[in-house]
Design an enzyme around this catalytic site. Structure first.
Site, PDB file in Angstrom:
ATOM      1  N   ASP A  89       4.893  -2.216   3.979  1.00  0.00           N
ATOM      2  CA  ASP A  89       6.182  -1.381   4.299  1.00  0.00           C
ATOM      3  C   ASP A  89       6.798  -1.526   2.721  1.00  0.00           C
ATOM      4  OD1 ASP A  89       5.006  -2.471   6.391  1.00  0.00           O
ATOM      5  OD2 ASP A  89       6.958  -2.701   7.530  1.00  0.00           O
ATOM      6  N   LYS A 153       9.830   4.425   8.123  1.00  0.00           N
ATOM      7  CA  LYS A 153      10.724   3.215   8.714  1.00  0.00           C
ATOM      8  C   LYS A 153      11.903   3.248   8.450  1.00  0.00           C
ATOM      9  CE  LYS A 153      10.339  -1.810   8.421  1.00  0.00           C
ATOM     10  NZ  LYS A 153       9.575  -2.911   7.614  1.00  0.00           N
ATOM     11  N   LYS A 182       8.741   3.782  12.552  1.00  0.00           N
ATOM     12  CA  LYS A 182       8.650   2.429  12.719  1.00  0.00           C
ATOM     13  C   LYS A 182      10.364   2.164  12.799  1.00  0.00           C
ATOM     14  CE  LYS A 182       7.997  -2.160  11.217  1.00  0.00           C
ATOM     15  NZ  LYS A 182       7.211  -3.021  10.303  1.00  0.00           N
TER      16      LYS A 182
END
Length: 224
Positions: A89, A153, A182
């Site tokens: 991430d 995300k 996400k």
């Protein structure tokens, strides 16, 4: 699908201890979360803890502010992969974005996506949607849709505002089907988690994961 299968069970507080990591991994195994997401320092330990289970091991790159040079992020990513991470991430360079330095962001995305693609690791790019206008969120989607990433995300959880239904819906509407969304940041109860999934998210980053799954119930025939 049970809501647990959409959740990255997350512990990213700077004071996290090895005992905290072990507890997080045990909970992920118990409840069947999609992944654990934890600091790079603990990736090797967590790899041993989750063993050959179906739980994915995620960690963060350039976290939480994304300031680092993309060459530094590439080095972080390479180390995380070597330590056993399945998913990364990465925080985009928000300063570069706000300065309209798209060439920098393209180089960053190119370097990291090439590395992760080579190693079969998933890349999630964090755009910090709570600090962006709707137009800027769309601009991010248009930028990152050109790279072989797996997720865009919403948030790190460290900004003033985390995930929102509106941001998730906007991202889903402006990304190709190959890039999932996400949602993370401020997801503390089942109802909000459900709303984010309904808006188009397919992964949720949560530290309140256990409370969310134990408080869940079937809604409109769905068990997420």
């Amino acid at each position: 699908m049970p809501i647990a299968q959409f959740i990255d069970h997350t512990i990213l507080k700077p004071s996290a201890s090895l005992a905290d990591i072990e507890k997080t991994c045990d909970e992920a195994l118990t409840y069947g979360f999609a992944a654990v997401c934890l600091p790079p320092y603990y990736v090797k330990d967590a790899r041993q803890m989750i063993g050959g289970s179906a739980i994915k091991l995620a960690t963060v790159i350039g976290f939480p502010f994304g300031y680092s040079h993309f060459k530094v992020k590439e080095a972080e990513a390479s180390q995380a992969i070597s330590d056993g991470a399945d998913e990364l991430d990465m925080v985009m360079n928000l300063a570069a974005f706000k300065s309209n330095d798209l060439a920098w962001l393209e180089s960053e995305a190119e370097q990291l996506s090439t590395l992760t693609s080579t190693h079969g690791v998933k890349l999630k790019i964090i755009i910090e949607s709570g600090l962006l206008t709707p137009e800027e969120i769309i601009k991010c989607c248009e930028l990152y849709r050109r790279f072989p990433i797996q997720f865009l995300k919403t948030s790190t959880g460290y900004a003033e505002k985390g995930a929102s239904v509106e941001a998730v819906r906007l991202m889903r509407d402006h990304l190709p089907p190959s890039i999932e969304v996400k949602a993370s940041g401020g997801i503390r109860d089942y109802e909000f988690a459900r709303q984010l999934l309904e808006a188009g998210a397919t992964r949720l980053g949560c530290s309140a994961s256990v409370a969310i799954v134990t408080g869940g119930k079937e809604i409109e025939g769905k068990d997420y």
